[in-house]
Scaffold this motif. Structure first.
Motif, mmCIF file in Angstrom:
data_model
loop_
_atom_site.group_PDB
_atom_site.id
_atom_site.type_symbol
_atom_site.label_atom_id
_atom_site.label_comp_id
_atom_site.label_asym_id
_atom_site.label_seq_id
_atom_site.Cartn_x
_atom_site.Cartn_y
_atom_site.Cartn_z
ATOM 1 N N ASP A 56 1.794 4.730 -3.535
ATOM 2 C CA ASP A 56 2.138 3.281 -3.363
ATOM 3 C C ASP A 56 2.682 2.538 -4.593
ATOM 4 N N TYR B 73 -9.189 2.394 3.107
ATOM 5 C CA TYR B 73 -9.172 3.798 2.605
ATOM 6 C C TYR B 73 -10.192 4.507 3.203
ATOM 7 N N ASN C 269 -3.621 -1.106 -5.673
ATOM 8 C CA ASN C 269 -3.900 -0.231 -4.528
ATOM 9 C C ASN C 269 -4.218 1.296 -4.993
ATOM 10 N N SER D 163 -0.383 0.380 5.276
ATOM 11 C CA SER D 163 0.286 -0.540 5.402
ATOM 12 C C SER D 163 -0.466 -1.914 5.428
ATOM 13 N N ASN D 164 -0.368 -2.715 4.507
ATOM 14 C CA ASN D 164 -0.685 -4.240 4.915
ATOM 15 C C ASN D 164 0.455 -5.019 5.601
ATOM 16 N N LYS E 104 -5.251 -3.335 1.947
ATOM 17 C CA LYS E 104 -5.420 -2.730 0.633
ATOM 18 C C LYS E 104 -5.449 -4.031 -0.371
ATOM 19 N N SER F 92 -2.970 -2.655 8.757
ATOM 20 C CA SER F 92 -3.866 -3.424 8.469
ATOM 21 C C SER F 92 -4.209 -4.431 9.565
ATOM 22 N N ASP G 96 2.082 4.113 1.437
ATOM 23 C CA ASP G 96 2.212 2.788 1.678
ATOM 24 C C ASP G 96 3.665 2.614 2.344
#
Length: 208
Positions: A177, A159, A182, A120-121, A153, A146, A18
């Protein structure tokens, strides 16, 4: 949670990181204060709208301008183009700090020939800003942002996308993370999880 301290990570082909809360820092208080002040609305209502509407922005479904217009609508106000531009910039600045200790760990792993990847978001504007400013991103074999993969996530698709891109079996991946939801989602996909609390504990898990 599969998080043994006895060198578990060394058995994995890939360490999937993450970014925010692990390598990059969460929003600073100064950054959050600047952002809320720029909006000029009650702070509690601001953060409710900010986070409540964030997922489509992170996933790339809407642009930064559209996101901030949605926030304004939720707050019963209007942000003009100038204010939106200042909100976007304040938002980017609030997420700009990184943990140099973790950057060094990523570089150490990559230098030793370990496969490292990133999930990563993150909205497009912030992804582009980090790519411009952080050369250490080049160490990641896959950068699954993302906003570019269409999944955020803890959605299972995030994933699956990473596993397909890495061409690796789930049980050969260690996902790092700082959020339990997550980690649980990763484990549901068959990936091993490490709930990040400190660089030292992660190093122990990785057998370093």
């Amino acid at each position: 949670m599969n998080d043994s301290p006895h060198g578990l990570g060394a058995a994995h082909d890939v360490v999937l990181f993450d970014m925010f809360g692990v390598i990059a820092c969460h929003q600073s208080q100064d950054g959050k204060d600047r952002l809320a002040a720029t909006a000029e609305v009650p702070e509690s209502a601001f953060w409710e709208a900010y986070w409540g509407l964030r997922r489509p922005y992170d996933r790339g479904d809407v642009t930064g301008t559209a996101y901030w217009r949605r926030v304004a609508d939720a707050l019963g106000t209007r942000f003009d183009e100038d204010r939106i531009a200042r909100l976007v910039e304040a938002d980017l600045a609030s997420w700009s700090a990184v943990d140099e200790t973790m950057v060094a760990l990523v570089e150490e792993l990559a230098g030793a020939g370990r496969r490292v990847a990133l999930l990563s978001n993150i909205p497009e504007e912030l992804a582009a800003r980090h790519e411009e400013r952080h050369a250490w991103l080049k160490h990641f074999e896959v950068c699954a942002f993302s906003c570019r993969i269409g999944h955020a996530k803890p959605e299972p698709g995030a994933y699956r996308w990473c596993l397909d891109a890495l061409d690796t079996a789930p049980d050969r991946v260690l996902f790092v993370d700082d959020r339990e939801d997550n980690i649980r989602a990763a484990e549901a996909a068959g990936v091993h999880g490490h709930l990040f609390t400190s660089p030292a504990r992660l190093r122990e898990t990785l057998g370093l």
